[in-house]
Design a protein around this motif. Structure first.
Motif, PDB file in Angstrom:
ATOM      1  N   SER A   6     101.852  -0.766 -15.858  1.00  0.00           N
ATOM      2  CA  SER A   6     101.329  -1.374 -17.081  1.00  0.00           C
ATOM      3  C   SER A   6     102.198  -2.532 -17.560  1.00  0.00           C
ATOM      4  CB  SER A   6     101.156  -0.340 -18.190  1.00  0.00           C
ATOM      5  OG  SER A   6     102.369   0.318 -18.462  1.00  0.00           O
ATOM      6  N   GLU A   7     103.516  -2.388 -17.490  1.00  0.00           N
ATOM      7  CA  GLU A   7     104.400  -3.465 -17.967  1.00  0.00           C
ATOM      8  C   GLU A   7     104.331  -4.722 -17.087  1.00  0.00           C
ATOM      9  OE1 GLU A   7     107.026  -0.459 -15.721  1.00  0.00           O
ATOM     10  OE2 GLU A   7     105.491  -0.334 -17.270  1.00  0.00           O
ATOM     11  N   GLU A   8     103.836  -4.583 -15.870  1.00  0.00           N
ATOM     12  CA  GLU A   8     103.697  -5.733 -14.978  1.00  0.00           C
ATOM     13  C   GLU A   8     102.421  -6.533 -15.248  1.00  0.00           C
ATOM     14  OE1 GLU A   8     105.588  -4.575 -10.741  1.00  0.00           O
ATOM     15  OE2 GLU A   8     103.867  -3.335 -11.323  1.00  0.00           O
ATOM     16  N   ILE A   9     101.412  -5.895 -15.805  1.00  0.00           N
ATOM     17  CA  ILE A   9     100.106  -6.538 -15.917  1.00  0.00           C
ATOM     18  C   ILE A   9      99.706  -6.871 -17.352  1.00  0.00           C
ATOM     19  CG2 ILE A   9      98.724  -4.431 -15.981  1.00  0.00           C
ATOM     20  CD1 ILE A   9      97.885  -7.438 -13.799  1.00  0.00           C
ATOM     21  N   ILE A  10     100.195  -6.110 -18.316  1.00  0.00           N
ATOM     22  CA  ILE A  10      99.837  -6.376 -19.712  1.00  0.00           C
ATOM     23  C   ILE A  10     100.284  -7.790 -20.084  1.00  0.00           C
ATOM     24  CG2 ILE A  10     100.328  -5.761 -22.123  1.00  0.00           C
ATOM     25  CD1 ILE A  10     100.403  -2.835 -21.194  1.00  0.00           C
ATOM     26  N   GLY A  11      99.367  -8.514 -20.706  1.00  0.00           N
ATOM     27  CA  GLY A  11      99.642  -9.880 -21.127  1.00  0.00           C
ATOM     28  C   GLY A  11      99.215 -10.932 -20.118  1.00  0.00           C
ATOM     29  N   HIS A  12      98.805 -10.503 -18.937  1.00  0.00           N
ATOM     30  CA  HIS A  12      98.332 -11.439 -17.914  1.00  0.00           C
ATOM     31  C   HIS A  12      96.817 -11.548 -17.967  1.00  0.00           C
ATOM     32  CE1 HIS A  12     102.129 -12.043 -15.737  1.00  0.00           C
ATOM     33  NE2 HIS A  12     102.397 -10.808 -16.116  1.00  0.00           N
ATOM     34  N   ASN A  13      96.313 -12.696 -17.596  1.00  0.00           N
ATOM     35  CA  ASN A  13      94.877 -12.907 -17.531  1.00  0.00           C
ATOM     36  C   ASN A  13      94.296 -12.083 -16.385  1.00  0.00           C
ATOM     37  OD1 ASN A  13      92.289 -14.261 -16.762  1.00  0.00           O
ATOM     38  ND2 ASN A  13      92.862 -15.549 -18.496  1.00  0.00           N
ATOM     39  N   ALA A  14      93.141 -11.482 -16.611  1.00  0.00           N
ATOM     40  CA  ALA A  14      92.494 -10.653 -15.596  1.00  0.00           C
ATOM     41  C   ALA A  14      92.142 -11.436 -14.342  1.00  0.00           C
ATOM     42  CB  ALA A  14      91.242 -10.002 -16.179  1.00  0.00           C
ATOM     43  N   SER A  15      92.131 -12.743 -14.430  1.00  0.00           N
ATOM     44  CA  SER A  15      91.772 -13.565 -13.265  1.00  0.00           C
ATOM     45  C   SER A  15      92.759 -13.399 -12.115  1.00  0.00           C
ATOM     46  CB  SER A  15      91.664 -15.035 -13.652  1.00  0.00           C
ATOM     47  OG  SER A  15      92.915 -15.533 -14.066  1.00  0.00           O
ATOM     48  N   ILE A  16      93.954 -12.879 -12.370  1.00  0.00           N
ATOM     49  CA  ILE A  16      94.902 -12.678 -11.268  1.00  0.00           C
ATOM     50  C   ILE A  16      94.419 -11.605 -10.295  1.00  0.00           C
ATOM     51  CG2 ILE A  16      96.872 -13.470 -12.627  1.00  0.00           C
ATOM     52  CD1 ILE A  16      97.841 -10.562 -12.730  1.00  0.00           C
ATOM     53  N   LEU A  17      93.443 -10.807 -10.725  1.00  0.00           N
ATOM     54  CA  LEU A  17      92.881  -9.769  -9.864  1.00  0.00           C
ATOM     55  C   LEU A  17      91.709 -10.270  -9.038  1.00  0.00           C
ATOM     56  CD1 LEU A  17      92.816  -6.854 -12.465  1.00  0.00           C
ATOM     57  CD2 LEU A  17      94.557  -7.267 -10.703  1.00  0.00           C
ATOM     58  N   VAL A  18      91.297 -11.504  -9.276  1.00  0.00           N
ATOM     59  CA  VAL A  18      90.080 -12.038  -8.670  1.00  0.00           C
ATOM     60  C   VAL A  18      90.424 -12.965  -7.506  1.00  0.00           C
ATOM     61  CG1 VAL A  18      87.955 -13.323  -9.112  1.00  0.00           C
ATOM     62  CG2 VAL A  18      88.948 -11.890 -10.916  1.00  0.00           C
ATOM     63  N   PRO A  19      89.885 -12.692  -6.311  1.00  0.00           N
ATOM     64  CA  PRO A  19      90.131 -13.589  -5.178  1.00  0.00           C
ATOM     65  C   PRO A  19      89.531 -14.977  -5.446  1.00  0.00           C
ATOM     66  CG  PRO A  19      88.982 -11.582  -4.463  1.00  0.00           C
ATOM     67  CD  PRO A  19      89.020 -11.566  -5.949  1.00  0.00           C
ATOM     68  N   PRO A  20      90.123 -16.020  -4.861  1.00  0.00           N
ATOM     69  CA  PRO A  20      89.586 -17.371  -5.060  1.00  0.00           C
ATOM     70  C   PRO A  20      88.092 -17.485  -4.773  1.00  0.00           C
ATOM     71  CG  PRO A  20      91.686 -17.472  -3.927  1.00  0.00           C
ATOM     72  CD  PRO A  20      91.317 -16.016  -4.015  1.00  0.00           C
ATOM     73  N   SER A  21      87.626 -16.768  -3.781  1.00  0.00           N
ATOM     74  CA  SER A  21      86.204 -16.844  -3.424  1.00  0.00           C
ATOM     75  C   SER A  21      85.289 -16.203  -4.469  1.00  0.00           C
ATOM     76  CB  SER A  21      85.967 -16.172  -2.068  1.00  0.00           C
ATOM     77  OG  SER A  21      86.277 -14.788  -2.145  1.00  0.00           O
ATOM     78  N   ARG A  22      85.855 -15.457  -5.415  1.00  0.00           N
ATOM     79  CA  ARG A  22      85.070 -14.769  -6.447  1.00  0.00           C
ATOM     80  C   ARG A  22      85.291 -15.350  -7.845  1.00  0.00           C
ATOM     81  NH1 ARG A  22      81.788 -10.311  -4.520  1.00  0.00           N
ATOM     82  NH2 ARG A  22      82.387 -10.150  -2.340  1.00  0.00           N
ATOM     83  N   GLN A  23      86.002 -16.476  -7.953  1.00  0.00           N
ATOM     84  CA  GLN A  23      86.286 -17.046  -9.267  1.00  0.00           C
ATOM     85  C   GLN A  23      85.009 -17.438 -10.022  1.00  0.00           C
ATOM     86  OE1 GLN A  23      89.174 -17.292 -11.093  1.00  0.00           O
ATOM     87  NE2 GLN A  23      90.143 -16.071  -9.490  1.00  0.00           N
TER      88      GLN A  23
END
Length: 93
Positions: A6-23
């Protein structure tokens, strides 16, 4: 599902989980949420912390503030990797 603490991901945009092909898909979901609409369950790919793909089924709902303005989103993702493997195995038969 994605391998982050949780401390690694909180505050980051959810787009970091999305592959470039799915942006494009991600942007379309954001536009739907901004209009206050629910995004029905759909199957897609997201990224694990190590960069590997994770097959997920996602549902997204807008979160409205006291004045009715959209202030965020709630997303439920289910790992469907095992289901996909089973489907692929059945097709081989």
């Amino acid at each position: 599902i994605y391998g982050y603490k949780s401390e690694e991901i909180i505050g980051h945009n959810a787009s970091i989980l999305v592959p470039p092909s799915r942006q494009g898909e991600f942007v379309q979901c954001l536009e739907t949420i901004k209009r206050g609409q629910h995004v029905s369950r759909f199957d897609t790919i997201r990224l694990h912390k190590d960069g590997s793909p994770v097959e997920v089924s996602v549902t997204i709902s807008p979160i409205a503030g006291p004045g009715g303005e959209i202030i965020g989103a709630s997303s439920i993702a289910r790992d469907i990797s095992d289901r996909r493997k089973e489907e692929a195995e059945r097709l081989k038969l």
